[in-house]
Design a protein around this motif. Structure first.
Motif, PDB file in Angstrom:
ATOM      1  N   ASP A   9     -32.743 -16.460  85.007  1.00 11.76           N
ATOM      2  CA  ASP A   9     -33.305 -15.822  86.202  1.00 11.76           C
ATOM      3  C   ASP A   9     -33.058 -16.725  87.408  1.00 11.76           C
ATOM      4  OD1 ASP A   9     -35.094 -14.938  88.261  1.00 11.76           O
ATOM      5  OD2 ASP A   9     -36.381 -14.033  86.749  1.00 11.76           O
ATOM      6  N   PRO A  10     -32.548 -16.164  88.520  1.00 10.25           N
ATOM      7  CA  PRO A  10     -32.328 -16.994  89.710  1.00 10.25           C
ATOM      8  C   PRO A  10     -33.622 -17.553  90.306  1.00 10.25           C
ATOM      9  CG  PRO A  10     -31.836 -14.686  90.182  1.00 10.25           C
ATOM     10  CD  PRO A  10     -32.101 -14.790  88.713  1.00 10.25           C
ATOM     11  N   ASN A  11     -34.767 -17.016  89.916  1.00 12.74           N
ATOM     12  CA  ASN A  11     -36.054 -17.510  90.418  1.00 12.74           C
ATOM     13  C   ASN A  11     -36.619 -18.668  89.604  1.00 12.74           C
ATOM     14  OD1 ASN A  11     -36.389 -15.543  92.555  1.00 12.74           O
ATOM     15  ND2 ASN A  11     -36.620 -14.054  90.900  1.00 12.74           N
TER      16      ASN A  11
ATOM     17  N   ALA B  86     -36.475 -10.277  81.046  1.00 13.36           N
ATOM     18  CA  ALA B  86     -37.668 -10.975  80.555  1.00 13.36           C
ATOM     19  C   ALA B  86     -38.746  -9.992  80.100  1.00 13.36           C
ATOM     20  CB  ALA B  86     -38.216 -11.904  81.631  1.00 13.36           C
ATOM     21  N   MET B  87     -38.925  -8.896  80.830  1.00 17.80           N
ATOM     22  CA  MET B  87     -39.978  -7.943  80.474  1.00 17.80           C
ATOM     23  C   MET B  87     -39.701  -7.225  79.162  1.00 17.80           C
ATOM     24  SD  MET B  87     -41.345  -6.433  84.135  1.00 17.80           S
ATOM     25  CE  MET B  87     -40.237  -5.093  84.103  1.00 17.80           C
ATOM     26  N   ARG B  88     -38.469  -7.244  78.702  1.00 18.20           N
ATOM     27  CA  ARG B  88     -38.124  -6.613  77.424  1.00 18.20           C
ATOM     28  C   ARG B  88     -38.365  -7.546  76.234  1.00 18.20           C
ATOM     29  NH1 ARG B  88     -34.288  -2.202  77.549  1.00 18.20           N
ATOM     30  NH2 ARG B  88     -34.021  -1.498  79.687  1.00 18.20           N
ATOM     31  N   ASN B  89     -38.595  -8.807  76.518  1.00 22.37           N
ATOM     32  CA  ASN B  89     -38.795  -9.798  75.472  1.00 22.37           C
ATOM     33  C   ASN B  89     -40.257  -9.786  75.027  1.00 22.37           C
ATOM     34  OD1 ASN B  89     -39.377 -12.513  74.313  1.00 22.37           O
ATOM     35  ND2 ASN B  89     -37.220 -12.842  74.783  1.00 22.37           N
TER      36      ASN B  89
ATOM     37  N   HIS C 135     -33.701 -11.701  85.149  1.00 23.26           N
ATOM     38  CA  HIS C 135     -34.737 -11.101  85.980  1.00 23.26           C
ATOM     39  C   HIS C 135     -34.744  -9.573  85.887  1.00 23.26           C
ATOM     40  CE1 HIS C 135     -37.609 -11.132  89.292  1.00 23.26           C
ATOM     41  NE2 HIS C 135     -36.974 -10.082  89.764  1.00 23.26           N
ATOM     42  N   ASN C 136     -33.593  -8.968  85.839  1.00 25.05           N
ATOM     43  CA  ASN C 136     -33.452  -7.516  85.900  1.00 25.05           C
ATOM     44  C   ASN C 136     -34.034  -6.861  84.643  1.00 25.05           C
ATOM     45  OD1 ASN C 136     -32.586  -4.854  86.004  1.00 25.05           O
ATOM     46  ND2 ASN C 136     -30.547  -5.364  86.729  1.00 25.05           N
TER      47      ASN C 136
END
Length: 80
Positions: A21-23, A55-58, A47-48
């Motif tokens: 993630d770039p953040n 990340a939200m799919r993990n 991020h996407n």
């Protein structure tokens, strides 16, 4: 500068970010400014959320949120 602004605004901080993630660097800087930040870094996540590596799919993402809420319930939900 962004990390400093976030550090001032967040009361009970949780950061979840992927290693791709770039953040990531911003959250790592925020952790230095706010040591109380619970930072969860998911290996290989981006991020996407539409990306299969998002990340939200993990499963670690939801796990981290559940653990955080359980640990901070009194602060997050005062006088229920």
């Amino acid at each position: 500068m962004i990390a400093r602004d976030l550090a001032a605004a967040v009361r009970v901080p949780l950061g979840i970010v992927g290693t791709l993630d770039p953040n990531l660097a911003v959250l790592q800087d925020l952790k230095k400014l706010s040591p109380e930040l619970k930072l969860v870094i998911i290996d290989g996540a981006v991020h996407n959320s539409r990306d299969p590596r998002g990340a939200m799919r993990n499963p670690m993402f939801a796990s981290a949120i559940r653990e955080f809420i359980a640990t901070n319930r009194a602060v997050l939900l005062p006088n229920p």
